[in-house]
Design an enzyme around this catalytic site. Structure first.
Site, short mmCIF file in Angstrom:
data_model
loop_
_atom_site.label_atom_id
_atom_site.label_comp_id
_atom_site.label_asym_id
_atom_site.label_seq_id
_atom_site.Cartn_x
_atom_site.Cartn_y
_atom_site.Cartn_z
N CYS A 42 0.85 -1.19 0.00
CA CYS A 42 0.00 0.00 0.00
C CYS A 42 0.88 1.24 0.00
O CYS A 42 1.99 1.23 0.53
CB CYS A 42 -0.91 0.00 1.23
SG CYS A 42 -2.05 1.42 1.25
N ARG A 46 2.98 4.78 6.33
CA ARG A 46 3.41 4.06 7.54
C ARG A 46 3.85 2.63 7.27
O ARG A 46 4.20 1.90 8.20
CB ARG A 46 2.24 4.05 8.55
CG ARG A 46 1.83 5.44 9.00
CD ARG A 46 0.48 5.43 9.68
NE ARG A 46 -0.59 5.06 8.75
CZ ARG A 46 -1.87 4.93 9.10
NH1 ARG A 46 -2.22 5.14 10.34
NH2 ARG A 46 -2.77 4.61 8.20
N HIS A 98 -2.26 -3.82 5.09
CA HIS A 98 -2.09 -3.44 6.49
C HIS A 98 -3.44 -3.13 7.13
O HIS A 98 -4.34 -2.60 6.46
CB HIS A 98 -1.16 -2.23 6.62
CG HIS A 98 -1.71 -0.98 5.99
ND1 HIS A 98 -2.29 0.04 6.72
CD2 HIS A 98 -1.81 -0.60 4.70
CE1 HIS A 98 -2.69 0.99 5.90
NE2 HIS A 98 -2.42 0.64 4.67
ZN ZN Z 1 -3.44 1.25 2.96
#
Ligand code: ZN
Length: 221
Positions: A42, A46, A98
């Site tokens: 993604c 983070r 995630h």
């Molecule tokens: Zn994501």
């Protein structure tokens, strides 16, 4: 200081530090790349591939998009996949999602978000495919977490449906496919699916790479 200047200063400090540890570091880095892994992750800031796997430049070939999707009409993703599999000959292709993924969360809602509706539609299709299971999870957070996992699984299966992966499997025993989910509350990656090379492929998605001559010589037509 302008925000972006911080990045350029940090870059200089990083390069200096690398050279202090190994004066040949950049000479070696610039020679070639032989990564064993393709990471499809993604775009979320983070979940940096190298950071969460503690890998170094040169170890992981990376493609990232919103919600780590493998869309069979996405020329960008397919080009990365083809290059990684056919030229770099990576041994493993990893789709890493995630928990808390904004893309997955948005796909669970009903807001009109403009252009990105079309991208998120792919996740809505995953939801629809697993409608029965998901609608039986009454806790919304748990349902969200489960959709993140199911989305990763479906994207790995989408890899399996490409001629790129299937042709590689017919020529050699690689790559293996993996689906992972990163939990940013613990820093730990959970394995949700592993598909070894030469695993069974649904008949409807399976391509036959035999030439016409090979097919005409085969008892099985
Ligand atoms: Zn994501």
């Amino acid at each position: 200081m302008k925000e972006y200047s911080k990045l350029l200063l940090a870059n200089k400090a990083w390069a200096k530090e690398k050279l202090e540890l190994d004066e040949e570091y950049f000479n070696n880095l610039s020679k070639d790349q032989k990564p064993l892994f393709l990471w499809i992750g993604c775009a979320d800031s983070r979940v940096p591939a190298e950071e969460v796997t503690n890998t170094q430049p040169g170890e992981v070939f990376v493609h990232r998009n919103v919600a780590n999707l493998v869309v069979h009409t996405d020329i960008n993703l397919l080009s990365v996949l083809q290059y990684a599999v056919e030229v770099l000959k990576v041994k493993h292709v990893i789709v890493c999602g995630h928990y808390g993924c904004g893309g997955v969360k948005a796909a669970m809602g009903n807001s009109d978000l403009g252009l990105i509706n079309k991208w998120l539609r792919n996740i809505k299709e995953v939801y629809d495919k697993h409608n029965y299971e998901l609608n039986n999870v009454s806790d919304e957070t748990l349902r969200f977490d489960r959709l993140v996992e199911l989305n990763v699984k479906e994207q790995v299966k989408n890899l399996l449906k490409t001629t790129i992966v299937q042709r590689a499997w017919s020529n050699r025993d690689l790559p293996h496919l993996h689906g992972w989910v990163f939990d940013m509350k613990t820093g730990i990656i959970k394995e949700v699916i592993n598909i070894d090379a030469h695993s069974e492929i649904d008949t409807i998605f399976k391509y036959d790479f035999r030439t016409e001559e090979e097919m005409s010589n085969s008892p099985i037509q």
